[in-house]
Design a protein around this motif. Sequence first.
Motif, PDB file in Angstrom:
ATOM      1  N   THR A 104       6.487   3.622 -24.012  1.00 41.78           N
ATOM      2  CA  THR A 104       5.663   3.637 -22.805  1.00 41.78           C
ATOM      3  C   THR A 104       6.194   2.633 -21.781  1.00 41.78           C
ATOM      4  OG1 THR A 104       4.191   1.888 -23.604  1.00 41.78           O
ATOM      5  CG2 THR A 104       3.571   4.173 -24.135  1.00 41.78           C
TER       6      THR A 104
ATOM      7  N   GLU B 225      -2.507  -3.529 -26.425  1.00 44.96           N
ATOM      8  CA  GLU B 225      -1.302  -4.173 -26.943  1.00 44.96           C
ATOM      9  C   GLU B 225      -0.921  -5.373 -26.074  1.00 44.96           C
ATOM     10  OE1 GLU B 225       3.483  -3.178 -27.546  1.00 44.96           O
ATOM     11  OE2 GLU B 225       2.189  -1.790 -26.468  1.00 44.96           O
ATOM     12  N   LEU B 226      -0.939  -5.177 -24.770  1.00 44.91           N
ATOM     13  CA  LEU B 226      -0.556  -6.253 -23.860  1.00 44.91           C
ATOM     14  C   LEU B 226      -1.622  -7.340 -23.834  1.00 44.91           C
ATOM     15  CD1 LEU B 226       1.663  -7.156 -22.000  1.00 44.91           C
ATOM     16  CD2 LEU B 226       0.576  -5.886 -20.136  1.00 44.91           C
TER      17      LEU B 226
ATOM     18  N   TYR C 213      12.942   7.335 -23.883  1.00 48.12           N
ATOM     19  CA  TYR C 213      11.987   7.295 -24.994  1.00 48.12           C
ATOM     20  C   TYR C 213      12.631   6.948 -26.341  1.00 48.12           C
ATOM     21  CZ  TYR C 213       8.442   9.167 -21.874  1.00 48.12           C
ATOM     22  OH  TYR C 213       7.548   9.332 -20.838  1.00 48.12           O
TER      23      TYR C 213
ATOM     24  N   THR D 129       5.722  -5.344 -21.822  1.00 45.67           N
ATOM     25  CA  THR D 129       5.462  -6.291 -22.916  1.00 45.67           C
ATOM     26  C   THR D 129       6.750  -6.970 -23.360  1.00 45.67           C
ATOM     27  OG1 THR D 129       3.580  -4.961 -23.669  1.00 45.67           O
ATOM     28  CG2 THR D 129       4.494  -6.540 -25.236  1.00 45.67           C
ATOM     29  N   ALA D 130       7.852  -6.219 -23.399  1.00 47.94           N
ATOM     30  CA  ALA D 130       9.145  -6.816 -23.767  1.00 47.94           C
ATOM     31  C   ALA D 130       9.560  -7.868 -22.742  1.00 47.94           C
ATOM     32  CB  ALA D 130      10.209  -5.731 -23.871  1.00 47.94           C
TER      33      ALA D 130
ATOM     34  N   THR E 106       7.458 -10.888 -23.271  1.00 47.55           N
ATOM     35  CA  THR E 106       7.908 -11.624 -24.457  1.00 47.55           C
ATOM     36  C   THR E 106       9.037 -12.566 -24.104  1.00 47.55           C
ATOM     37  OG1 THR E 106       7.263  -9.788 -25.902  1.00 47.55           O
ATOM     38  CG2 THR E 106       8.834 -11.377 -26.791  1.00 47.55           C
TER      39      THR E 106
ATOM     40  N   SER F 237      -4.333  -1.762 -21.462  1.00 45.22           N
ATOM     41  CA  SER F 237      -3.422  -1.872 -22.618  1.00 45.22           C
ATOM     42  C   SER F 237      -3.914  -2.931 -23.594  1.00 45.22           C
ATOM     43  CB  SER F 237      -2.000  -2.205 -22.152  1.00 45.22           C
ATOM     44  OG  SER F 237      -1.176  -2.497 -23.265  1.00 45.22           O
TER      45      SER F 237
ATOM     46  N   PHE G 198      11.883   2.879 -25.644  1.00 42.51           N
ATOM     47  CA  PHE G 198      10.523   2.396 -25.410  1.00 42.51           C
ATOM     48  C   PHE G 198       9.558   3.581 -25.362  1.00 42.51           C
ATOM     49  CE2 PHE G 198      13.239  -0.842 -23.464  1.00 42.51           C
ATOM     50  CZ  PHE G 198      12.708  -2.009 -24.018  1.00 42.51           C
TER      51      PHE G 198
ATOM     52  N   THR H 281       4.267   0.407 -20.535  1.00 42.09           N
ATOM     53  CA  THR H 281       3.650  -0.861 -20.929  1.00 42.09           C
ATOM     54  C   THR H 281       4.488  -1.576 -21.985  1.00 42.09           C
ATOM     55  OG1 THR H 281       1.482   0.119 -20.510  1.00 42.09           O
ATOM     56  CG2 THR H 281       1.516  -1.943 -21.724  1.00 42.09           C
ATOM     57  N   ALA H 282       5.139  -0.823 -22.854  1.00 44.13           N
ATOM     58  CA  ALA H 282       5.997  -1.433 -23.873  1.00 44.13           C
ATOM     59  C   ALA H 282       7.162  -2.170 -23.222  1.00 44.13           C
ATOM     60  CB  ALA H 282       6.513  -0.369 -24.837  1.00 44.13           C
TER      61      ALA H 282
END
Length: 202
Positions: free
Chosen positions: A59, A122-123, A54, A65-66, A69, A120, A57, A61-62
């Motif tokens: 989560t 964000e995603l 933590y 997402t990385a 990217t 998500s 990241f 999902t983060a």
Amino acid sequence: MSQVTRRRTGPSKGDLREAAILEAARALFSERPYESVTIDDLASGAGISRTSFYFYFPTKTAVLTALMTSVGHDLAAGHVWFDADGPARDLLRTQLETSATLWRANAGILSCAATAMATSEELRDFVGRVRRRYDERAAEKIRRDQAGGTATTAIPAHRLAEMISAIRDARYEQLAGATDAELREAVDDLTEAIHRLIYGRA
């Protein structure tokens, strides 16, 4: 007394741990459904504790997402056709082959992203931005070619760009586990379909 500042000569411990998390995630998301991968799995795969995870990241999902990217940057780097004028069929094929190869290599990650987008925002926003950038670049190229008299003007450039994306994505979704010969066939089909859609018969 003068103070000597040491210049960093390599990645920090934090950089290495973040990279280890991403590498573990790449392997796990490539092999398992998104729902079955846990924070504990990611931490264990990176050789760190759940608490340490933590720091890097917030989560699961983060992390995904990385990874997305990174895939997005690799795809954008291969967009050689968008900067060309006229049909440039060879460059179109090169761009499609590059993106198809990346898609196949990251099929598991892309499948996990499709699942994660349902929950998500964000995603969803990230993937939406990537798609819009692709469509905008495709539309810009088509407009140049319409102005130059090589591309059809029967359909607006932005709609042609959206159609290209739909055709491409539908075909790429069939490439997970494809052989090299099957991938080349898919690229040949897409090159022909997109070329005819925009420029008519060769």
